[in-house]
Design an enzyme around this catalytic site. Structure first.
Site, PDB file in Angstrom:
ATOM      1  N   CYS A  83       0.821  -1.210   0.000  1.00 22.83           N
ATOM      2  CA  CYS A  83       0.000   0.000   0.000  1.00 22.83           C
ATOM      3  C   CYS A  83       0.856   1.261   0.000  1.00 22.83           C
ATOM      4  O   CYS A  83       0.320   2.362  -0.143  1.00 22.83           O
ATOM      5  CB  CYS A  83      -0.937   0.017   1.199  1.00 22.83           C
ATOM      6  SG  CYS A  83      -1.780  -1.538   1.450  1.00 22.83           S
ATOM      7  N   ILE A 209     -12.105   0.600  -1.011  1.00 22.09           N
ATOM      8  CA  ILE A 209     -11.175   0.486  -2.118  1.00 22.09           C
ATOM      9  C   ILE A 209     -11.853   0.956  -3.404  1.00 22.09           C
ATOM     10  O   ILE A 209     -13.069   0.822  -3.566  1.00 22.09           O
ATOM     11  CB  ILE A 209     -10.645  -0.951  -2.276  1.00 22.09           C
ATOM     12  CG1 ILE A 209     -11.804  -1.930  -2.454  1.00 22.09           C
ATOM     13  CG2 ILE A 209      -9.803  -1.341  -1.074  1.00 22.09           C
ATOM     14  CD1 ILE A 209     -11.334  -3.317  -2.772  1.00 22.09           C
ATOM     15  N   LYS A 328      -9.899   6.658   4.061  1.00 19.15           N
ATOM     16  CA  LYS A 328     -11.217   6.218   4.497  1.00 19.15           C
ATOM     17  C   LYS A 328     -12.309   6.637   3.521  1.00 19.15           C
ATOM     18  O   LYS A 328     -13.134   5.819   3.116  1.00 19.15           O
ATOM     19  CB  LYS A 328     -11.512   6.781   5.897  1.00 19.15           C
ATOM     20  CG  LYS A 328     -12.945   6.609   6.370  1.00 19.15           C
ATOM     21  CD  LYS A 328     -13.228   5.161   6.717  1.00 19.15           C
ATOM     22  CE  LYS A 328     -14.689   4.796   6.683  1.00 19.15           C
ATOM     23  NZ  LYS A 328     -15.218   4.577   5.328  1.00 19.15           N
ATOM     24  N   HIS A 332      -9.402   4.393  -1.347  1.00 18.82           N
ATOM     25  CA  HIS A 332      -8.057   3.840  -1.218  1.00 18.82           C
ATOM     26  C   HIS A 332      -7.737   2.980  -2.442  1.00 18.82           C
ATOM     27  O   HIS A 332      -7.913   1.774  -2.421  1.00 18.82           O
ATOM     28  CB  HIS A 332      -8.012   3.020   0.085  1.00 18.82           C
ATOM     29  CG  HIS A 332      -6.682   2.415   0.415  1.00 18.82           C
ATOM     30  ND1 HIS A 332      -5.482   2.931   0.007  1.00 18.82           N
ATOM     31  CD2 HIS A 332      -6.366   1.307   1.137  1.00 18.82           C
ATOM     32  CE1 HIS A 332      -4.491   2.176   0.473  1.00 18.82           C
ATOM     33  NE2 HIS A 332      -5.006   1.183   1.148  1.00 18.82           N
TER      34      HIS A 332
END
Lengths: 385, 351, 135
Positions: A83, A209, A328, A332
């Site tokens: 990430c 996501i 959040k 993401h």
């Protein structure tokens, strides 16, 4: 070593881009950043991405995106740090420019996450953990963070509801960011009642996501001054590692790489946490926000949640975080996230953050975390008058 | 024909049980299939969890046996698993079990199949291997996760569990072997063809000519060959497809209810197939005093019986607390409903 | 996981085989060539008792591919009596029975099946101490 500046930036909205492929997203962000900089011919393209191989069956992203962005012929490569791939790409571009080998470099973070099923995506993300001794046990990436959160609650006496402010703050800010994925505020009650993914982590503890790409054009300071406009200097770029597996750490609640990369960044910039005006941290889960605030020196051990409870993380607070929605609520897109963070911090320093603008900010810090704290990249940006 | 005895004296140097925690009551099965009208042969049966199979049952039973034997696993020269529910049709359960308990690589490994007497067949072979002097220690396991067709009378009793026995020199034994006997004929009482999920059986035909004929013939030959009368035996353990069969066989052979009571577990856990008689024996070894004789007789459809006469030694009392008692597994009990059972036992097709 | 990878790690998976560092005498799990505590070479295999306590745990509702048939299931980080932390599933226990600090022991269980025709993957899990529970 020479000073490096951000010459241009670009981003696509984060979301479910059914009509855009990995290469479309990346090319759009690169083209938009080059246009913002007013530059046509960079020498280097560094692509940050985690999942293209597993979800899109596509590697060789450096060459692919260079081609699709109209840059065929330049030097290009992909870097991967789970990430933290996005910020790591920025750091690699930074090193190339700072070292003098390259004058103009583009860093692009890109991720296409909605082409796979939910199980495929969960499995692909689990590759950020230790494959043999975490993922193979059926431990999802969420579950690892869930175990950190439960231990944190146990050691410091918090309830699950105490983490709500991280999510509420992120959604409040995302509602006013046109590029954010979740543009609606949430209430503490919605947080308390949200559906569990891996206890005690619910849907509203977790970053959503999505697909997205963001890009930065970096160049030497003297060029930035010649181009005019607000000059944003990269005052620090630092990274550090810890064990990939949580179980290999002596104290899993003290993420060493968060601390080390922040300390290295502070030392390079010659500043401390008290000097930072805003902090784009890696709020993939509410627990990571707490651990990031603590590791970077904004709160003592166990005090990260307290900071949120005391209202100090909002735009008016002592240390505003997730000012454009964070992972959040901006969303993401895993390997792109680190570049989004720096793009957003730069927008704040330029005074272009719209309704979320923090007045008079000069120093912004970003922190991008790969795995459960295994690879952490911290940047400090400075607005020069 | 005479009773079988090995060249050198052997005995059980370690034993271990394993029973899964889940229980399905026969009234629950009855509620689904017969509206509560059928006569339940037992109260409830032990059911394997989603992550349990013959291999995992065997591993835990074997670890318990090793703890009681107090020997290094590398000393086992055979790891044999008897079952009708090996997880693989081709790939030995025994090799997985041997690796997990640390017995590899200097060991024999094989899977045995003879319906419910697969485990005692392995035990006979272990006695022969140690008794011939080829090995000092051999491990024989009987374990199953038995399946019955939904609604069939077998479904009331087909259960999961197993037990492991380490055979070794008599000097180290908790119970020495006095002799054994095996009795086999071709019987079409119960079978399962390749690739079929559930077995077929001969209904009432499984009783008289199958279970009773073989069990009683084996016990009579063994007792007569050793000149032992029922009153000289303290405990008797039978294969227990239900409660009724072993009770009747015991009675016909001259045993009293107190002989079979501690080893009769079918009421609480059902028929654990290859584990059935061997689990009964482990429950008896848990409570036996030194110097007591124990009769063990299995029955496997197809059909045959293995009968053994054991005599406990002084070591039984000192070694048995080194692993959990059979009773501990019986007490660890989580009731489930029929829906959960269907999910746990793969009777629900996900794909 | 590939078949060769499962085979290579069979001792760790099936029986929790670790190492003991010949220099600092600490137990290491999973095994690795360089001791994570003192940096010395560590290659001496050593078995672990399999006893420990729950350091933290989670009930997984959204399972990764291959684990869907088992959801929801419990996972934990277990602190072994010998020192190392190990990540594994919990079994034979209900979510409301688990707590941080609970004593557990290792058992070998089925982790998943690679379809009806593929490999059955076995490995370590932890459950509440049997003796403490039932005797």
């Amino acid at each position: 070593m020479r000073d490096v500046a951000i010459l241009g930036l670009g981003q696509t909205p984060v979301g479910e881009h059914w009509d855009l492929s990995l290469r479309d997203l990346g090319a759009q962000a690169i083209v938009s950043a080059l246009k913002d900089a007013g530059i046509e011919a960079p020498q280097l393209l560094v692509v940050g991405n985690m999942l293209s191989g597993s979800l899109s069956h596509q590697e060789n992203l450096g060459a692919l995106l260079a081609d699709y962005a109209g840059l065929r012929g330049i030097e290009a490569l992909k870097v991967e740090a789970a990430c933290a791939s996005g910020a790591m790409a920025v750091r690699m571009a930074y090193l190339a420019v700072a070292g003098g080998m390259v004058d103009i470099a583009v860093a692009c973070g890109v991720e296409k996450m909605t082409d796979g099923s939910s199980e495929e995506t969960t499995t692909a993300l689990a590759a950020a953990a230790d494959d043999l001794f975490e993922s193979d046990q059926g431990i999802s990436f969420v579950a690892l963070n869930a175990m950190l959160m439960r231990r944190y609650m146990h050691e410091f006496g918090y309830r699950r509801e105490d983490f709500a402010e991280f999510a509420v703050n992120a959604h409040r800010n995302a509602a006013r960011n046109p590029n954010a994925m979740f543009r609606r505020p949430i209430t503490p009650q919605a947080f308390a009642e949200a559906k569990m993914i891996a206890t005690p982590i619910s849907l509203l503890d977790s970053a959503g996501i999505g697909d997205g790409a963001a890009a930065l054009v970096l160049g030497p300071m003297d060029l930035a001054r010649r181009l005019g406009g607000a000059v944003i200097r990269i005052a620090a770029s630092a990274s550090a590692t810890d064990s990939v597996a949580l179980h290999d750490r002596r104290d899993p609640l003290e993420v060493r790489a968060i601390y080390l990369s922040a300390q290295r960044a502070y030392a390079q910039a010659g500043v401390g946490p008290q000097d930072i005006d805003l902090f784009e941290l890696h709020d993939a889960f509410t627990i990571m926000s707490a651990l990031s605030l603590e590791g970077a020196g904004f709160a003592p051990r166990g005090g990260g949640v307290r900071l949120a409870l005391e209202g100090e993380i909002g735009l008016e607070g002592r240390i505003p975080i997730s000012t454009m929605g964070g992972l959040k609520a901006r969303g993401h897109p895993v390997g792109a996230t680190g570049v989004y963070q720096i793009v957003e911090a730069a927008l704040q320093l330029r005074g272009q953050a719209g309704e979320n603008q923090i007045p008079n900010c000069r120093l912004a810090m970003t922190q991008n975390i790969g795995g459960s704290g295994a690879n952490v990249v911290t940047h400090i940006l400075e607005r020069l008058a | 024909m005479s009773v079988m005895k090995p060249l050198r004296a052997v005995g059980i140097v370690g034993y271990g049980a394993y029973i899964p925690r889940f229980r399905l009551s026969t009234t629950e099965i009855d509620r689904i299939w017969h509206g509560g009208e059928a006569l339940a042969p037992i109260r409830e049966k032990a059911v394997a969890g989603l992550d349990e199979d013959t291999v995992t049952i065997s591993i835990e039973a074997a670890r318990n046996a090793l703890a009681r034997a107090g020997i290094a696993p590398s000393k086992l020269r055979a790891v044999w698993v008897g079952s009708e529910s090996h997880p693989y049709a081709v790939k030995p359960s025994s090799a997985i079990v041997a690796e997990a308990i640390g017995a590899t690589p200097e060991t024999l490994g094989a899977d045995w199949q003879f319906a419910c007497k697969a485990g005692t067949e392995a035990l006979q072979a272990a006695i022969a291997l140690v008794g011939s002097g080829m090995a000092d220690y051999a491990l024989a396991i009987g374990a199953d996760t038995a399946q019955g067709r939904p609604g069939d009378e077998l479904e009331y009793t087909a259960a999961a569990g197993g037990a492991a026995y380490i055979v070794g020199p008599a000097e180290e034994a908790l119970a020495t072997l006095e002799g054994s006997y095996s009795y086999v004929t071709d019987m079409p009482d119960f079978w399962r063809r390749p690739m079929q999920r559930y077995p077929q059986h001969g209904g009432r035909f499984t009783g008289e000519p199958a279970y009773f004929a073989h069990t009683e013939a084996a016990v009579r030959a063994l007792m007569e060959g050793l000149h032992i009368a029922p009153e000289e035996v303290t405990w008797a353990v039978f294969h227990q497809p239900n409660v009724r069969f072993p009770r009747r066989a015991a009675q016909e052979l001259g045993f009293q209810p107190h002989h079979i009571a501690p080893g009769l577990l079918a009421e609480e856990i059902g028929n654990t197939y290859a584990g059935s008689a061997l689990l009964g024996l482990s429950a008896v070894l848990d409570i036996a005093e030194p110097g007591q004789r124990i009769l063990l007789v299995s029955f496997g459809s197809g059909a045959g019986s293995d009968a053994f006469l054991w005599r406990t030694t002084e070591r039984i009392a000192e070694r048995r607390s080194a692993a959990p008692f059979t009773r501990a597994y019986l007490a660890r009990r989580t009731p489930i409903d029929y829906g959960t059972y269907v999910r746990y036992h793969g009777k629900l097709h996900m794909h | 996981m590939t078949i060769p990878s499962y085979w290579r790690t069979r001792r760790q998976r099936l029986s929790l085989e670790g190492e003991i560092c010949p220099h600092c005498r600490r137990h290491v799990f999973p095994p690795r060539d360089i001791c994570p505590y003192c940096g010395g070479p560590a290659k001496a295999a050593a078995s672990l008792s399999g006893r420990g306590t729950v350091y933290s745990f989670s009930l997984v509702h959204n399972a990764p591919a291959g684990f869907e048939p088992y959801a929801p299931y419990l996972v934990a980080i277990v602190k072994l009596d010998e020192g190392p932390l190990v990540t594994a599933q919990l079994t034979d226990v209900s979510p409301d029975e688990v707590s941080i600090g609970m004593p557990v022991e290792m058992v070998t269980r089925k982790l998943r099946e690679e379809g009806e025709e593929g490999l059955i993957v076995y490995g370590y899990k932890f459950r509440p101490l049997l003796q403490a529970e039932a005797l």
